[in-house]
Design a protein around this motif. Structure first.
Motif, PDB file in Angstrom:
ATOM      1  N   ASP A  85      36.928  52.891  40.426  1.00  0.00           N
ATOM      2  CA  ASP A  85      37.542  53.039  39.101  1.00  0.00           C
ATOM      3  C   ASP A  85      36.487  52.980  37.994  1.00  0.00           C
ATOM      4  OD1 ASP A  85      40.013  53.142  40.394  1.00  0.00           O
ATOM      5  OD2 ASP A  85      40.253  50.965  40.276  1.00  0.00           O
ATOM      6  N   GLU A  86      35.368  53.681  38.217  1.00  0.00           N
ATOM      7  CA  GLU A  86      34.275  53.817  37.251  1.00  0.00           C
ATOM      8  C   GLU A  86      33.531  52.520  36.976  1.00  0.00           C
ATOM      9  OE1 GLU A  86      35.602  55.869  33.766  1.00  0.00           O
ATOM     10  OE2 GLU A  86      36.391  57.553  34.912  1.00  0.00           O
ATOM     11  N   GLN A  87      33.661  51.526  37.846  1.00  0.00           N
ATOM     12  CA  GLN A  87      32.912  50.287  37.724  1.00  0.00           C
ATOM     13  C   GLN A  87      32.154  50.036  39.011  1.00  0.00           C
ATOM     14  OE1 GLN A  87      35.446  47.011  36.691  1.00  0.00           O
ATOM     15  NE2 GLN A  87      36.227  47.997  34.870  1.00  0.00           N
ATOM     16  N   GLU A  88      30.867  49.690  38.867  1.00  0.00           N
ATOM     17  CA  GLU A  88      30.113  49.331  40.060  1.00  0.00           C
ATOM     18  C   GLU A  88      30.491  47.917  40.458  1.00  0.00           C
ATOM     19  OE1 GLU A  88      25.996  50.166  40.281  1.00  0.00           O
ATOM     20  OE2 GLU A  88      26.202  52.029  39.161  1.00  0.00           O
ATOM     21  N   PHE A  89      30.598  47.696  41.753  1.00  0.00           N
ATOM     22  CA  PHE A  89      30.973  46.394  42.285  1.00  0.00           C
ATOM     23  C   PHE A  89      29.824  45.817  43.096  1.00  0.00           C
ATOM     24  CE2 PHE A  89      34.990  47.536  40.856  1.00  0.00           C
ATOM     25  CZ  PHE A  89      35.940  46.568  41.125  1.00  0.00           C
ATOM     26  N   ALA A  90      29.652  44.499  43.014  1.00  0.00           N
ATOM     27  CA  ALA A  90      28.660  43.819  43.852  1.00  0.00           C
ATOM     28  C   ALA A  90      29.283  43.565  45.214  1.00  0.00           C
ATOM     29  CB  ALA A  90      28.240  42.508  43.207  1.00  0.00           C
ATOM     30  N   HIS A 122      43.200  53.548  43.459  1.00  0.00           N
ATOM     31  CA  HIS A 122      41.801  53.403  43.062  1.00  0.00           C
ATOM     32  C   HIS A 122      41.051  54.696  43.339  1.00  0.00           C
ATOM     33  CE1 HIS A 122      42.208  49.108  42.431  1.00  0.00           C
ATOM     34  NE2 HIS A 122      42.929  49.085  43.539  1.00  0.00           N
ATOM     35  N   MET A 123      40.103  55.029  42.442  1.00  0.00           N
ATOM     36  CA  MET A 123      39.222  56.175  42.642  1.00  0.00           C
ATOM     37  C   MET A 123      37.866  55.651  43.109  1.00  0.00           C
ATOM     38  SD  MET A 123      38.577  59.357  42.743  1.00  0.00           S
ATOM     39  CE  MET A 123      39.937  60.160  41.925  1.00  0.00           C
ATOM     40  N   LYS A 129      40.562  59.235  46.317  1.00  0.00           N
ATOM     41  CA  LYS A 129      41.575  58.397  45.697  1.00  0.00           C
ATOM     42  C   LYS A 129      42.354  57.730  46.818  1.00  0.00           C
ATOM     43  CE  LYS A 129      45.158  58.311  42.195  1.00  0.00           C
ATOM     44  NZ  LYS A 129      45.878  59.060  41.170  1.00  0.00           N
ATOM     45  N   ILE A 130      42.501  56.394  46.724  1.00  0.00           N
ATOM     46  CA  ILE A 130      43.222  55.669  47.760  1.00  0.00           C
ATOM     47  C   ILE A 130      44.247  54.737  47.120  1.00  0.00           C
ATOM     48  CG2 ILE A 130      41.268  55.722  49.366  1.00  0.00           C
ATOM     49  CD1 ILE A 130      40.922  52.705  48.747  1.00  0.00           C
ATOM     50  N   TYR A 131      45.239  54.377  47.911  1.00  0.00           N
ATOM     51  CA  TYR A 131      46.180  53.324  47.535  1.00  0.00           C
ATOM     52  C   TYR A 131      45.952  52.183  48.513  1.00  0.00           C
ATOM     53  CZ  TYR A 131      50.271  50.482  46.891  1.00  0.00           C
ATOM     54  OH  TYR A 131      51.086  49.417  46.652  1.00  0.00           O
ATOM     55  N   ILE A 132      45.893  50.969  47.992  1.00  0.00           N
ATOM     56  CA  ILE A 132      45.718  49.805  48.847  1.00  0.00           C
ATOM     57  C   ILE A 132      46.742  48.749  48.466  1.00  0.00           C
ATOM     58  CG2 ILE A 132      43.894  48.833  47.398  1.00  0.00           C
ATOM     59  CD1 ILE A 132      42.581  47.920  50.083  1.00  0.00           C
ATOM     60  N   GLY A 133      47.444  48.243  49.471  1.00  0.00           N
ATOM     61  CA  GLY A 133      48.506  47.268  49.247  1.00  0.00           C
ATOM     62  C   GLY A 133      48.005  45.833  49.313  1.00  0.00           C
ATOM     63  N   GLN A 134      48.810  44.922  48.821  1.00  0.00           N
ATOM     64  CA  GLN A 134      48.476  43.497  48.813  1.00  0.00           C
ATOM     65  C   GLN A 134      48.123  43.014  50.217  1.00  0.00           C
ATOM     66  OE1 GLN A 134      48.102  41.403  46.258  1.00  0.00           O
ATOM     67  NE2 GLN A 134      47.596  39.757  47.648  1.00  0.00           N
ATOM     68  N   GLU A 145      45.744  43.939  52.147  1.00  0.00           N
ATOM     69  CA  GLU A 145      45.208  44.991  53.012  1.00  0.00           C
ATOM     70  C   GLU A 145      43.689  45.077  52.874  1.00  0.00           C
ATOM     71  OE1 GLU A 145      46.035  49.776  53.667  1.00  0.00           O
ATOM     72  OE2 GLU A 145      47.083  48.702  52.098  1.00  0.00           O
ATOM     73  N   THR A 146      43.026  45.435  53.965  1.00  0.00           N
ATOM     74  CA  THR A 146      41.612  45.791  53.940  1.00  0.00           C
ATOM     75  C   THR A 146      41.513  47.231  54.403  1.00  0.00           C
ATOM     76  OG1 THR A 146      40.850  43.542  54.384  1.00  0.00           O
ATOM     77  CG2 THR A 146      39.316  45.321  54.885  1.00  0.00           C
ATOM     78  N   ARG A 147      40.906  48.076  53.597  1.00  0.00           N
ATOM     79  CA  ARG A 147      40.808  49.502  53.895  1.00  0.00           C
ATOM     80  C   ARG A 147      39.349  49.876  54.132  1.00  0.00           C
ATOM     81  NH1 ARG A 147      43.928  53.845  52.003  1.00  0.00           N
ATOM     82  NH2 ARG A 147      45.633  52.401  52.411  1.00  0.00           N
ATOM     83  N   GLU A 148      39.072  50.544  55.224  1.00  0.00           N
ATOM     84  CA  GLU A 148      37.728  51.053  55.484  1.00  0.00           C
ATOM     85  C   GLU A 148      37.576  52.432  54.872  1.00  0.00           C
ATOM     86  OE1 GLU A 148      36.515  51.054  59.557  1.00  0.00           O
ATOM     87  OE2 GLU A 148      36.355  48.875  59.627  1.00  0.00           O
ATOM     88  N   VAL A 149      36.447  52.655  54.224  1.00  0.00           N
ATOM     89  CA  VAL A 149      36.123  53.957  53.653  1.00  0.00           C
ATOM     90  C   VAL A 149      34.760  54.349  54.230  1.00  0.00           C
ATOM     91  CG1 VAL A 149      35.598  55.232  51.539  1.00  0.00           C
ATOM     92  CG2 VAL A 149      37.416  53.521  51.539  1.00  0.00           C
ATOM     93  N   ARG A 150      34.718  55.491  54.918  1.00  0.00           N
ATOM     94  CA  ARG A 150      33.477  55.944  55.566  1.00  0.00           C
ATOM     95  C   ARG A 150      32.652  56.778  54.605  1.00  0.00           C
ATOM     96  NH1 ARG A 150      31.229  55.572  60.139  1.00  0.00           N
ATOM     97  NH2 ARG A 150      33.063  54.583  61.034  1.00  0.00           N
ATOM     98  N   ILE A 151      31.371  56.399  54.483  1.00  0.00           N
ATOM     99  CA  ILE A 151      30.404  57.152  53.676  1.00  0.00           C
ATOM    100  C   ILE A 151      29.678  58.108  54.615  1.00  0.00           C
ATOM    101  CG2 ILE A 151      28.380  57.005  52.176  1.00  0.00           C
ATOM    102  CD1 ILE A 151      30.806  55.613  50.983  1.00  0.00           C
ATOM    103  N   PRO A 152      29.712  59.413  54.320  1.00  0.00           N
ATOM    104  CA  PRO A 152      29.049  60.389  55.206  1.00  0.00           C
ATOM    105  C   PRO A 152      27.532  60.290  55.131  1.00  0.00           C
ATOM    106  CG  PRO A 152      30.031  61.504  53.319  1.00  0.00           C
ATOM    107  CD  PRO A 152      30.391  60.053  53.213  1.00  0.00           C
TER     108      PRO A 152
END
Length: 75
Positions: A18-23, A46-47, A61-66, A68-75
């Motif tokens: 969402d346009e913010q870098e996260f640590a 979230h984007m 763009k993903i939806y994540i529920g309360q 939940e842990t979602r894996e996102v694969r970086i190519p």
């Protein structure tokens, strides 16, 4: 709490949610996933953007529920 966990080729990658870098939240030393990046976020839509060496490698763009842990694969 919800989490996004990034897996895949994380070399030289910067990630924004969402346009913010996260640590990253480091895993435990004995956790096989410790090398992956895990981010705490709020539930909802979230984007996700990932750049490597200034080039966009992922836009999703993903939806994540309360709870939940979602894996996102970086190519």
């Amino acid at each position: 709490e919800c989490y996004i966990m990034f897996v895949g080729d994380l070399n030289n990658v910067s990630v924004s949610i969402d346009e913010q870098e996260f640590a990253p939240i480091p895993g435990k030393a004995d956790d096989p996933r410790a090398a992956q990046h895990k981010y705490r976020i709020k539930p909802g839509n979230h984007m996700i953007l990932a750049e490597r060496d200034g080039n966009l490698v992922l836009q999703k763009k993903i939806y994540i529920g309360q709870g939940e842990t979602r894996e996102v694969r970086i190519p």
